[in-house]
Design an enzyme around this catalytic site. Structure first.
Site, PDB file in Angstrom:
ATOM      1  N   ILE A  92       6.128   1.633   5.807  1.00 30.67           N
ATOM      2  CA  ILE A  92       5.429   2.851   5.386  1.00 30.67           C
ATOM      3  C   ILE A  92       3.962   2.527   5.663  1.00 30.67           C
ATOM      4  O   ILE A  92       3.435   1.524   5.176  1.00 30.67           O
ATOM      5  CB  ILE A  92       5.705   3.238   3.915  1.00 30.67           C
ATOM      6  CG1 ILE A  92       4.826   4.429   3.497  1.00 30.67           C
ATOM      7  CG2 ILE A  92       5.548   2.081   2.949  1.00 30.67           C
ATOM      8  CD1 ILE A  92       5.220   5.042   2.140  1.00 30.67           C
ATOM      9  N   SER A  93       3.324   3.316   6.508  1.00 34.52           N
ATOM     10  CA  SER A  93       1.948   3.013   6.926  1.00 34.52           C
ATOM     11  C   SER A  93       1.003   3.044   5.729  1.00 34.52           C
ATOM     12  O   SER A  93       1.304   3.667   4.701  1.00 34.52           O
ATOM     13  CB  SER A  93       1.485   4.034   7.969  1.00 34.52           C
ATOM     14  OG  SER A  93       2.386   4.081   9.041  1.00 34.52           O
TER      15      SER A  93
END
Ligand code: SAH
Length: 224
Positions: A63-64
């Site tokens: 998840i950035s």
């Protein structure tokens, strides 16, 4: 854990550091509980500034970091009513934010190549109530012709060049943002890519603009 407080503090940091440029974008970030998109093992780090591992927990999916999304979406000028395509569903968090922006008169299609990640992202989106986001398991380099043309496209993984199929599926006019392999001078500074905005005008002419150096997991080209 007080997620609401931590979310607000994360937004304040993004505003202060210039990652969020508009109050409108801050409001969008307030609407999506990031904790619903983070694996339980990492819940306490939900609102830290970094990317976090997601299933299947190799180096190829994350998840950035939270600041990624306002940079992508403000650069794209993503708007209510847009048809939007995301390559690399990951956790589903980016698709959820995009759905908040485009509203029910727009459309969000997101493609994930890794099957386990696809299942994780899709179930997060459904649990969070984003039932009309179209989640596809497949190779995003080929786009999703059935939903084309798209007003805005976002690639959330680093590519050597922007896949032609995605340029072809971009509306006229339209905008696409992607981390594109950086030249050696930038790689020497420990950045793998440069975030690049491609703008297609009414005549189909494409202009490219560099936004900032960045580091994303690689875009893969074949299905797992
Ligand atoms: N937008 C995501 C970030 C995902 S990281 C989020 O908000 O959580 C990038 C994702 O791109 C990874 O999950 C990786 O598996 C996926 N990916 C890599 N190559 C791909 C391809 N060719 N097609 C679709 N997804 C791809």
């Amino acid at each position: 854990m007080d997620f609401a407080k931590e979310r607000e503090e994360m937004i304040e940091r993004c505003l202060k550091e210039g990652y969020i440029r508009t109050e409108w974008m801050a409001e969008v970030m307030r609407k999506v509980p990031r904790e619903l998109f983070v694996p339980v093992e990492y819940l306490k780090d939900t609102y830290h500034d970094d990317a976090l591992p997601i299933p299947p927990f190799t180096d190829e999916q994350t998840i950035s970091g939270p600041y990624t999304y306002p940079v992508f979406y403000e650069s794209l000028q993503l708007r209510r009513g847009d048809r939007f395509l995301e390559i690399g569903t990951g956790s589903g968090y980016g698709a959820a934010l995009a759905r908040e922006i485009v509203g029910e008169e727009g459309k969000v299609v997101t493609i994930e190549i890794n099957e386990e990640t696809y299942k994780f992202g899709e179930s997060n989106l459904r649990k969070a109530g984003y039932n009309d986001v179209v989640v596809i398991h497949g190779n995003g380099s080929e786009g999703y012709a059935k939903g084309a043309p798209y007003d805005k496209i976002c690639i959330t993984a680093g590519c050597s060049t922007v896949p032609q199929a995605l340029m072809d599926q971009l509306n006229t006019p339209g905008k696409l943002i992607a981390p594109v392999e950086a030249p050696p001078s930038i790689r020497a500074l420990d950045f793998d890519q440069i975030l690049e905005l491609s703008e297609k005008d009414e005549n189909g002419t494409i202009n490219r603009k560099s936004i900032r150096p960045c580091n994303y997991v690689p875009l893969r080209n074949s299905c797992s």
